[in-house]
Write a protein that holds these residues in place. Sequence first.
Motif, PDB file in Angstrom:
ATOM      1  N   LEU A 149      13.837   5.041  -2.339  1.00 11.08           N
ATOM      2  CA  LEU A 149      14.682   4.685  -3.143  1.00 11.08           C
ATOM      3  C   LEU A 149      14.059   3.329  -4.147  1.00 11.08           C
ATOM      4  CD1 LEU A 149      18.240   5.142  -1.660  1.00 11.08           C
ATOM      5  CD2 LEU A 149      16.874   6.774  -3.326  1.00 11.08           C
ATOM      6  N   GLY A 150      13.246   2.540  -3.543  1.00  6.19           N
ATOM      7  CA  GLY A 150      12.827   1.420  -4.092  1.00  6.19           C
ATOM      8  C   GLY A 150      11.554   1.707  -5.172  1.00  6.19           C
ATOM      9  N   ILE A 151      11.175   2.970  -5.103  1.00  5.07           N
ATOM     10  CA  ILE A 151      10.207   3.543  -6.069  1.00  5.07           C
ATOM     11  C   ILE A 151      10.579   3.673  -7.406  1.00  5.07           C
ATOM     12  CG2 ILE A 151       8.565   3.819  -4.317  1.00  5.07           C
ATOM     13  CD1 ILE A 151       8.834   6.855  -5.058  1.00  5.07           C
ATOM     14  N   ARG A 152      11.693   3.985  -7.767  1.00  5.97           N
ATOM     15  CA  ARG A 152      12.263   4.216  -8.875  1.00  5.97           C
ATOM     16  C   ARG A 152      12.689   3.182  -9.822  1.00  5.97           C
ATOM     17  NH1 ARG A 152      16.136   9.332  -7.289  1.00  5.97           N
ATOM     18  NH2 ARG A 152      14.838  10.267  -5.796  1.00  5.97           N
ATOM     19  N   ASN A 162       2.213   9.243  -6.346  1.00  2.00           N
ATOM     20  CA  ASN A 162       2.454  10.617  -6.125  1.00  2.00           C
ATOM     21  C   ASN A 162       3.548  10.937  -7.156  1.00  2.00           C
ATOM     22  OD1 ASN A 162       0.927  11.014  -3.980  1.00  2.00           O
ATOM     23  ND2 ASN A 162       2.275  10.609  -2.482  1.00  2.00           N
ATOM     24  N   THR A 163       4.526   9.888  -7.471  1.00  2.00           N
ATOM     25  CA  THR A 163       5.321  10.144  -8.679  1.00  2.00           C
ATOM     26  C   THR A 163       4.740  10.545  -9.985  1.00  2.00           C
ATOM     27  OG1 THR A 163       6.814   8.752  -7.255  1.00  2.00           O
ATOM     28  CG2 THR A 163       7.522   9.246  -9.575  1.00  2.00           C
ATOM     29  N   ARG A 164       3.684   9.633 -10.113  1.00  2.00           N
ATOM     30  CA  ARG A 164       3.014   9.840 -11.496  1.00  2.00           C
ATOM     31  C   ARG A 164       2.268  11.095 -11.377  1.00  2.00           C
ATOM     32  NH1 ARG A 164       1.841   4.389 -10.950  1.00  2.00           N
ATOM     33  NH2 ARG A 164      -0.424   4.951 -10.060  1.00  2.00           N
ATOM     34  N   GLN A 165       1.639  11.755 -10.358  1.00  2.00           N
ATOM     35  CA  GLN A 165       0.984  12.777 -10.118  1.00  2.00           C
ATOM     36  C   GLN A 165       1.841  14.076 -10.452  1.00  2.00           C
ATOM     37  OE1 GLN A 165      -1.085  12.645  -6.577  1.00  2.00           O
ATOM     38  NE2 GLN A 165      -2.984  11.829  -7.684  1.00  2.00           N
ATOM     39  N   SER A 166       3.025  13.927 -10.037  1.00  2.00           N
ATOM     40  CA  SER A 166       4.073  15.098  -9.978  1.00  2.00           C
ATOM     41  C   SER A 166       4.525  15.376 -11.360  1.00  2.00           C
ATOM     42  CB  SER A 166       5.040  14.616  -9.072  1.00  2.00           C
ATOM     43  OG  SER A 166       6.129  13.690  -9.519  1.00  2.00           O
ATOM     44  N   GLN A 222       1.026  -1.302   0.016  1.00  2.01           N
ATOM     45  CA  GLN A 222       0.128  -0.112   0.050  1.00  2.01           C
ATOM     46  C   GLN A 222       0.819   1.095  -0.020  1.00  2.01           C
ATOM     47  OE1 GLN A 222      -2.815   0.490   3.542  1.00  2.01           O
ATOM     48  NE2 GLN A 222      -3.615   2.209   2.478  1.00  2.01           N
ATOM     49  N   GLU A 223       1.831   1.284   0.891  1.00  2.00           N
ATOM     50  CA  GLU A 223       2.850   2.390   0.857  1.00  2.00           C
ATOM     51  C   GLU A 223       3.574   2.748  -0.610  1.00  2.00           C
ATOM     52  OE1 GLU A 223       2.642   0.113   3.227  1.00  2.00           O
ATOM     53  OE2 GLU A 223       2.281   1.024   4.910  1.00  2.00           O
ATOM     54  N   LEU A 224       3.839   1.505  -1.171  1.00  2.00           N
ATOM     55  CA  LEU A 224       4.688   1.545  -2.379  1.00  2.00           C
ATOM     56  C   LEU A 224       3.785   2.136  -3.419  1.00  2.00           C
ATOM     57  CD1 LEU A 224       6.789  -1.385  -2.472  1.00  2.00           C
ATOM     58  CD2 LEU A 224       7.571   0.875  -2.437  1.00  2.00           C
ATOM     59  N   ALA A 225       2.555   1.668  -3.343  1.00  2.00           N
ATOM     60  CA  ALA A 225       1.301   2.227  -4.376  1.00  2.00           C
ATOM     61  C   ALA A 225       1.184   3.673  -4.171  1.00  2.00           C
ATOM     62  CB  ALA A 225      -0.068   1.355  -4.174  1.00  2.00           C
ATOM     63  N   ILE A 226       0.956   4.223  -2.947  1.00  2.00           N
ATOM     64  CA  ILE A 226       0.798   5.529  -2.702  1.00  2.00           C
ATOM     65  C   ILE A 226       2.023   6.385  -3.191  1.00  2.00           C
ATOM     66  CG2 ILE A 226       0.729   7.213  -0.621  1.00  2.00           C
ATOM     67  CD1 ILE A 226      -0.807   5.188   0.732  1.00  2.00           C
ATOM     68  N   LYS A 269       2.503  15.859 -13.678  1.00  2.00           N
ATOM     69  CA  LYS A 269       1.483  16.656 -14.360  1.00  2.00           C
ATOM     70  C   LYS A 269       1.531  18.043 -13.531  1.00  2.00           C
ATOM     71  CE  LYS A 269      -1.169  12.699 -15.717  1.00  2.00           C
ATOM     72  NZ  LYS A 269      -2.175  11.839 -15.683  1.00  2.00           N
ATOM     73  N   THR A 270       1.628  17.737 -12.242  1.00  2.00           N
ATOM     74  CA  THR A 270       1.401  18.980 -11.425  1.00  2.00           C
ATOM     75  C   THR A 270       2.440  18.907 -10.073  1.00  2.00           C
ATOM     76  OG1 THR A 270      -0.019  20.420 -10.113  1.00  2.00           O
ATOM     77  CG2 THR A 270      -0.484  17.996 -10.149  1.00  2.00           C
ATOM     78  N   ALA A 271       2.576  20.003  -9.752  1.00  2.00           N
ATOM     79  CA  ALA A 271       3.292  19.977  -8.300  1.00  2.00           C
ATOM     80  C   ALA A 271       2.711  18.995  -7.270  1.00  2.00           C
ATOM     81  CB  ALA A 271       3.584  21.323  -7.762  1.00  2.00           C
ATOM     82  N   CYS A 272       3.655  18.257  -6.689  1.00  2.00           N
ATOM     83  CA  CYS A 272       3.233  17.296  -5.475  1.00  2.00           C
ATOM     84  C   CYS A 272       4.273  17.216  -4.400  1.00  2.00           C
ATOM     85  CB  CYS A 272       2.970  15.898  -6.110  1.00  2.00           C
ATOM     86  SG  CYS A 272       2.382  14.789  -5.137  1.00  2.00           S
TER      87      CYS A 272
END
Length: 45
Positions: A42-45, A16-20, A8-12, A22-25
């Motif tokens: 670092l694991g989300i990259r 946020n990475t995808r939203q950023s 769940q934390e990785l999904a969040i 398009k717009t500031a996050c």
Amino acid sequence: MKFYDRKQELAILQLNTRQSEKTACFTMMVGRRRIGKTALLLGIR
């Protein structure tokens, strides 16, 4: 380092990475020391 039960934390963070793109996050990681905050980020990259 392997993370267990952090899907769940990785999904969040991935959302946020995808939203950023398009717009500031703003995301803030808070937690006790030595629980893997940096490794999780670092694991989300």
